[in-house]
Design a protein around this motif. Structure first.
Motif, mmCIF file in Angstrom:
data_model
loop_
_atom_site.group_PDB
_atom_site.id
_atom_site.type_symbol
_atom_site.label_atom_id
_atom_site.label_comp_id
_atom_site.label_asym_id
_atom_site.label_seq_id
_atom_site.Cartn_x
_atom_site.Cartn_y
_atom_site.Cartn_z
ATOM 1 N N ALA A 43 6.406 19.908 -16.989
ATOM 2 C CA ALA A 43 6.639 21.027 -16.077
ATOM 3 C C ALA A 43 5.746 20.851 -14.857
ATOM 4 O O ALA A 43 4.649 20.299 -14.956
ATOM 5 N N PRO A 44 6.205 21.311 -13.694
ATOM 6 C CA PRO A 44 5.384 21.202 -12.484
ATOM 7 C C PRO A 44 4.023 21.852 -12.683
ATOM 8 O O PRO A 44 3.916 22.954 -13.230
ATOM 9 N N GLU A 48 4.731 25.940 -17.488
ATOM 10 C CA GLU A 48 6.109 26.348 -17.748
ATOM 11 C C GLU A 48 6.172 27.868 -17.642
ATOM 12 O O GLU A 48 5.300 28.569 -18.155
ATOM 13 N N SER A 60 11.378 32.915 -8.946
ATOM 14 C CA SER A 60 11.377 31.489 -9.275
ATOM 15 C C SER A 60 10.575 31.220 -10.550
ATOM 16 O O SER A 60 9.523 31.820 -10.786
ATOM 17 N N ARG A 61 11.086 30.272 -11.358
ATOM 18 C CA ARG A 61 10.367 29.797 -12.550
ATOM 19 C C ARG A 61 9.637 28.495 -12.256
ATOM 20 O O ARG A 61 9.089 27.870 -13.151
ATOM 21 N N ASP A 62 9.597 28.100 -11.007
ATOM 22 C CA ASP A 62 8.923 26.871 -10.600
ATOM 23 C C ASP A 62 7.479 27.220 -10.237
ATOM 24 O O ASP A 62 7.229 28.023 -9.336
ATOM 25 N N THR A 64 5.336 25.722 -8.597
ATOM 26 C CA THR A 64 4.935 25.414 -7.222
ATOM 27 C C THR A 64 5.437 26.461 -6.238
ATOM 28 O O THR A 64 5.026 26.468 -5.083
ATOM 29 N N VAL A 65 6.338 27.352 -6.690
ATOM 30 C CA VAL A 65 6.944 28.360 -5.821
ATOM 31 C C VAL A 65 6.530 29.776 -6.219
ATOM 32 O O VAL A 65 6.303 30.630 -5.362
ATOM 33 N N ASN A 66 6.438 30.038 -7.508
ATOM 34 C CA ASN A 66 6.137 31.383 -7.995
ATOM 35 C C ASN A 66 4.789 31.866 -7.452
ATOM 36 O O ASN A 66 3.790 31.140 -7.488
ATOM 37 N N ARG A 70 1.074 30.085 -7.823
ATOM 38 C CA ARG A 70 0.488 29.526 -6.598
ATOM 39 C C ARG A 70 -0.893 30.134 -6.339
ATOM 40 O O ARG A 70 -1.820 29.446 -5.924
#
Length: 718
Positions: A43-44, A48, A60-62, A64-66, A70
């Motif tokens: 996961a990034p 996760e 977002s579930r990312d 790097t974006v949530n 962040r």
């Protein structure tokens, strides 16, 4: 597993634009587990994300974006940690409506900082976490309330542009698009220390919040676009005048609806949002304390469109009216009844059911904080109370805390020869239960001092020093500080120094939100001066003087609570015996401290004996100062009984003899004086502001040490 809970917040309360925030009882919940043994993890940033609740389709579930992750990553990178521990899973449960003015982005920022603090084991205090929050979200009212809890006033220092414009710092969603938080390979700048400042105001417990939440969003960026760049001098003064009074008015009990309603008017924030929220002005003005009893004030919550109505009752009627007003614009709404979230953001640790994680937690080093005891909170309390304690200094005791004991210099206190030391120890008793309910703790601090120093002075002793003991399950610095500030006030009334104390945090020993307290006072009597009572000098015919009490003082509160329960009264109800106060506030009237007037007559040799009327009332306490051959004969009706005690007797159908044992009946002290010197003693006491009554005389004892004549007068009240 780590569970973090962050309350939503309503910012810009009334005129408090970017200043006042209120934490409310809807919580963003973050559940974090770490399983470094997972081999399939890809996961990034090693994190996760799973999500449930409001905005499930758009969040977002990312990592790097949530926004939460962040923010967490920024804080971790400031401490040399470039990513999350391998196998990190963050489950987000979010019931906070997005874009409705209930501080959803502020809660996310606070949550992100707390995630980093817990997962990175950084050990940051809340004050330091506030600095990190403000590097990301430059509006302190939202994050201050969400982090600290309750009603919070905030301001922040100006930062240099280079402190906030680095690409590595993520920005909260106050712009059309989130920005920042880039991985440039350079360690982000840590925030300067103490860039944010806050103060938690008192909130009257009976005030609740009706949140009416329309089914549409007002993005923060759009809400800010409509605000002018400049305001008129008149409008700014209008808001400043109201915000200065509103923060105090919201803490008064019973609340003053006229003061709060007018104090929540605003000319620099809400009027400019009327184009974004249909009929905003009409809706806000359509409910008043006159049209809807129970209402205290109404305003837009944050950037809107949620409307927040503060009220003490009639909640559903107020909400239904506001819903019907929105329906005229074909806008559907929901409403919630919320309370202030006093604890703010919290983090708890629990064992994870997965063996690998459990084993990992077993191997991690443990701290005292893991067991529920916070040394940092204890240190913060000492800092908070130092000035209050120092104000009690007197000759011979400097009232400086922080050492291992309190020192007393008796020579400097005026005692050239070794005096007789008299000591007393006591507590407040179940009166504390009312303080817990009312969330008002300073007056019971005065009670604690009074119960001790009044016991000293009846022996003729001058109180010199005081020590207090405060024990709780989890230390709430604000609660403890308020209590100790009350202790300090009591010490000043008695002219004795608060030379030290002990704060004990004992998880599991006390119910959440409760504490116990005890105090010890030391007094002095000069060599050659008679220790009272002087029973050898007492004679039949000596006069009994009574000093008026301020009410129940600190005794009989177990019976008080039973009477209230039978009468169906809550502590937040209007007191039947004192319409200007609630039941709780009236009962929290502190015990009178009689030290200075009694020392004034003692030093002139005008008193033979004194009795402090505490538990056991007149029947048990008055005989304690008498010789075995004399009794106190007291005439019922020769002193007034306070309205609170009259009401308690009637409502509880308490028999007169029990009444005189359970409560003080209106006399805090009973004195024995020579009949030829009674008027002189009375005049001096009255000069000190005491209400003095001639209540009886000493007679030859037949059987009981205290005889109450005309007892049937009290029965007539029933």
């Amino acid at each position: 597993m780590i569970t973090i809970k962050v309350p939503c917040s309503s910012a810009n309360i009334g005129p408090g634009f970017d200043v006042i925030g209120l934490a409310l009882s809807i919580y963003l919940e973050l559940r974090i587990t770490v399983d470094e043994s997972r081999t399939d993890f890809d996961a990034p940033l090693n994190c996760e994300i799973s999500y449930e609740g409001q905005g499930a389709e758009e969040v977002s579930r990312d990592a790097t974006v949530n926004l939460i992750t962040r923010v967490a990553l920024y804080v971790l990178k400031c401490h040399g940690q470039s990513q999350f521990p391998r196998g990190t899973h963050l489950h987000i449960i979010n019931p906070i409506p997005l874009g409705r003015g209930l501080g959803s982005s502020g809660a996310a920022v606070v949550g992100g900082v707390m995630v980093a603090n817990e997962i990175g084991k950084l050990g940051l205090s809340k004050a330091r976490m506030f600095d990190y929050c403000l590097m990301i979200e430059r509006h302190p009212d939202n994050v201050g309330a969400a982090l600290f809890g309750g009603l919070v006033g905030t301001y922040l220092n100006e930062l240099e542009p280079e402190d906030t414009q680095r690409k590595e710092i993520p920005l909260a969603e106050v712009l059309p698009q989130p920005a920042g938080g880039e991985d440039t390979g350079i360690q982000p700048p840590e925030p300067p220390l103490n860039i944010g400042h806050y103060f938690q105001f008192t909130w009257a417990k009976e005030i609740k919040c009706v949140a009416v939440i329309p089914d549409f969003e007002v993005p923060t960026s759009k809400a800010r676009e409509v605000l002018p760049k400049q305001y008129s001098r008149e409008d700014v003064i209008f808001n400043l005048q109201r915000v200065a009074l509103l923060t105090t008015a919201l803490g008064q009990s019973p609340p003053n609806s006229d003061m709060i309603y007018k104090g929540m008017q605003d000319k620099v924030h809400q009027p400019y949002r009327k184009g974004l929220i249909p009929r905003l002005t009409d809706i806000l003005s359509s409910v008043t304390p006159d049209s809807h009893p129970g209402l205290l004030g109404i305003c837009l919550s944050g950037a809107g469109p949620t409307i927040l109505a503060l009220a003490t009752h009639n909640f559903e009627h107020i909400a239904e009216h506001l819903l019907s007003e929105f329906e005229k614009e074909n806008i559907t709404c929901e409403w919630m009844l919320l309370e202030p979230a006093y604890d703010g953001a919290t983090a708890t640790h629990s064992a994870d059911p997965t063996p690998a994680t459990f084993q990992q937690e077993q191997q991690q080093s443990m701290t005292y904080a893991d067991a529920g005891v916070s040394i940092d909170r204890g240190n913060e309390l000492v800092t908070r109370i130092k000035s209050a304690v120092r104000s009690t200094a007197r000759p011979g005791a400097d009232a400086t805390i922080g050492g291992f004991g309190g020192a007393i210099n008796l020579a400097a206190a005026g005692y050239k020869e070794a005096p007789i030391l008299v000591q007393a120890i006591d507590g407040v008793g179940t009166k504390l239960k009312i303080a817990f309910e009312m969330q008002k703790y300073d007056t019971v601090g005065i009670d604690l001092v009074a119960m001790n120093v009044n016991d000293l002075v009846v022996q003729g002793a001058e109180p010199i020093s005081f020590l207090d003991y405060f024990a709780c399950s989890k230390l709430d610095v604000d609660v403890a500080a308020s209590f100790v500030e009350g202790v300090a006030r009591g010490c000043k009334m008695a002219d004795c120094a608060l030379v030290g104390g002990e704060t004990a945090e004992m998880p599991g020993m006390y119910a959440d939100g409760e504490f116990d307290a005890a105090g010890e006072a030391t007094g002095c009597i000069r060599q050659g001066v008679k220790v009272l009572p002087d029973v050898e000098s007492m004679r039949a015919g000596d006069v009994l003087l009574g000093l008026g009490s301020s009410g129940c003082h600190s005794n009989g509160f177990s019976l008080v609570r039973k009477v209230l329960e039978r009468a169906g009264l809550k502590f937040t109800d209007q007191a039947p015996w004192q319409e200007s106060k609630t039941v709780g506030d009236a009962l929290l009237e502190p015990t009178k401290i009689y030290v200075k007037p009694l020392l004034a007559i003692t030093r002139r040799g005008l008193v033979k004996g004194m009795s402090h009327i505490t538990g056991g009332g007149l029947y048990d306490n008055v005989p304690r100062m008498l010789p075995s051959h004399l009794a106190a004969e007291m005439e019922i009706g020769s002193w007034p009984v306070p309205p609170v005690l009259k009401w308690l007797k009637r409502a509880g159908k308490v028999r007169s003899k029990e009444f005189a044992r359970a409560w003080n009946t209106g006399l805090g002290m009973v004195l024995v004086v020579d009949k030829h010197r009674a008027e002189t003693a009375k005049d001096i006491l009255e000069e000190w502001g005491e209400k003095v009554y001639e209540v009886g005389k000493l007679v030859k004892r037949e059987q009981d040490g205290c005889v109450l004549l005309q007892l049937d007068e009290w029965d007539e009240w029933d």
